[in-house]
Enzyme design. Structure first.
Site, mmCIF file in Angstrom:
data_model
loop_
_atom_site.group_PDB
_atom_site.id
_atom_site.type_symbol
_atom_site.label_atom_id
_atom_site.label_comp_id
_atom_site.label_asym_id
_atom_site.label_seq_id
_atom_site.Cartn_x
_atom_site.Cartn_y
_atom_site.Cartn_z
ATOM 1 N N HIS A 133 0.848 -1.196 0.000
ATOM 2 C CA HIS A 133 0.000 0.000 0.000
ATOM 3 C C HIS A 133 0.879 1.240 0.000
ATOM 4 O O HIS A 133 2.056 1.195 0.379
ATOM 5 C CB HIS A 133 -0.894 0.014 1.242
ATOM 6 C CG HIS A 133 -1.994 -0.990 1.209
ATOM 7 N ND1 HIS A 133 -3.038 -0.978 2.100
ATOM 8 C CD2 HIS A 133 -2.219 -2.064 0.396
ATOM 9 C CE1 HIS A 133 -3.859 -1.971 1.835
ATOM 10 N NE2 HIS A 133 -3.376 -2.652 0.814
ATOM 11 N N GLU A 173 1.019 3.823 1.944
ATOM 12 C CA GLU A 173 1.594 4.168 3.245
ATOM 13 C C GLU A 173 2.814 3.321 3.560
ATOM 14 O O GLU A 173 3.838 3.828 4.045
ATOM 15 C CB GLU A 173 0.557 3.979 4.369
ATOM 16 C CG GLU A 173 -0.690 4.807 4.208
ATOM 17 C CD GLU A 173 -1.839 4.080 3.516
ATOM 18 O OE1 GLU A 173 -2.994 4.306 3.908
ATOM 19 O OE2 GLU A 173 -1.576 3.290 2.576
ATOM 20 N N CYS A 189 -5.818 1.745 6.228
ATOM 21 C CA CYS A 189 -6.467 0.510 6.653
ATOM 22 C C CYS A 189 -5.806 0.015 7.941
ATOM 23 O O CYS A 189 -4.844 0.603 8.434
ATOM 24 C CB CYS A 189 -6.355 -0.546 5.557
ATOM 25 S SG CYS A 189 -4.676 -1.166 5.299
ATOM 26 N N CYS A 233 -2.007 -0.791 7.522
ATOM 27 C CA CYS A 233 -1.189 0.417 7.456
ATOM 28 C C CYS A 233 -1.157 1.128 8.802
ATOM 29 O O CYS A 233 -0.115 1.649 9.204
ATOM 30 C CB CYS A 233 -1.700 1.333 6.354
ATOM 31 S SG CYS A 233 -1.435 0.628 4.707
#
Length: 143
Positions: free
Chosen positions: A46, A48, A76, A79
């Site tokens: 992701h 992040e 999420c 993360c």
């Protein structure tokens, strides 16, 4: 946040969900990333996580206190966990994620969960309409 939106565009160009992230310390970008799970064959890729990895390599430490993470979509749970372990000071996100958000939309891990040994401040809605519009346009085009 505008820089993060530019990184989100890069993700979209690669066929990824358009999310971008920039990690800043003392007004300087020390890490950046965009969604890459499809291209990297990595569920953890992701935006992040990519930004945290980039910053860790640049500063030579996985702990990143005193930093602010700008991300175009609410983080999420995965993360949020990485953000907590990295000791990020604050998360600023654009669009809320009503399906998987961990900053209050679905879960409230940042900053409310007192069970963690580190708390990360969190605020959302910064350029939220622009970030949300970008995501909606991406998914509309894919349908």
């Amino acid at each position: 946040m505008r820089h993060a939106l530019g990184l989100a565009e890069r993700a979209a160009e690669e066929g990824e969900v358009p999310v971008g992230a920039v990690l800043v310390r003392d007004g300087e970008a020390i890490g950046e990333g965009w969604n890459r799970p499809i291209g990297a064959h990595d569920a953890s890729a992701h935006a992040e996580i990519q930004a945290l990895r980039d910053a860790g390599r640049r500063v030579g430490n996985y702990r990143l206190p005193g930093t602010r993470l700008y991300v175009t979509l609410e983080p999420c749970v995965m993360c949020a966990g990485a953000i907590i372990h990295a000791r990020v000071g604050e998360v600023v996100y654009g669009a809320t994620d009503p399906k998987a958000g961990a900053c209050g939309s679905v879960f409230d891990l940042l900053p409310s969960d007192r069970r963690f040994n580190h708390r990360t401040d969190c605020r959302g809605g910064v350029l939220g309409d622009l970030c949300g519009d970008r995501l909606r346009a991406f998914f509309k085009a894919r349908r």
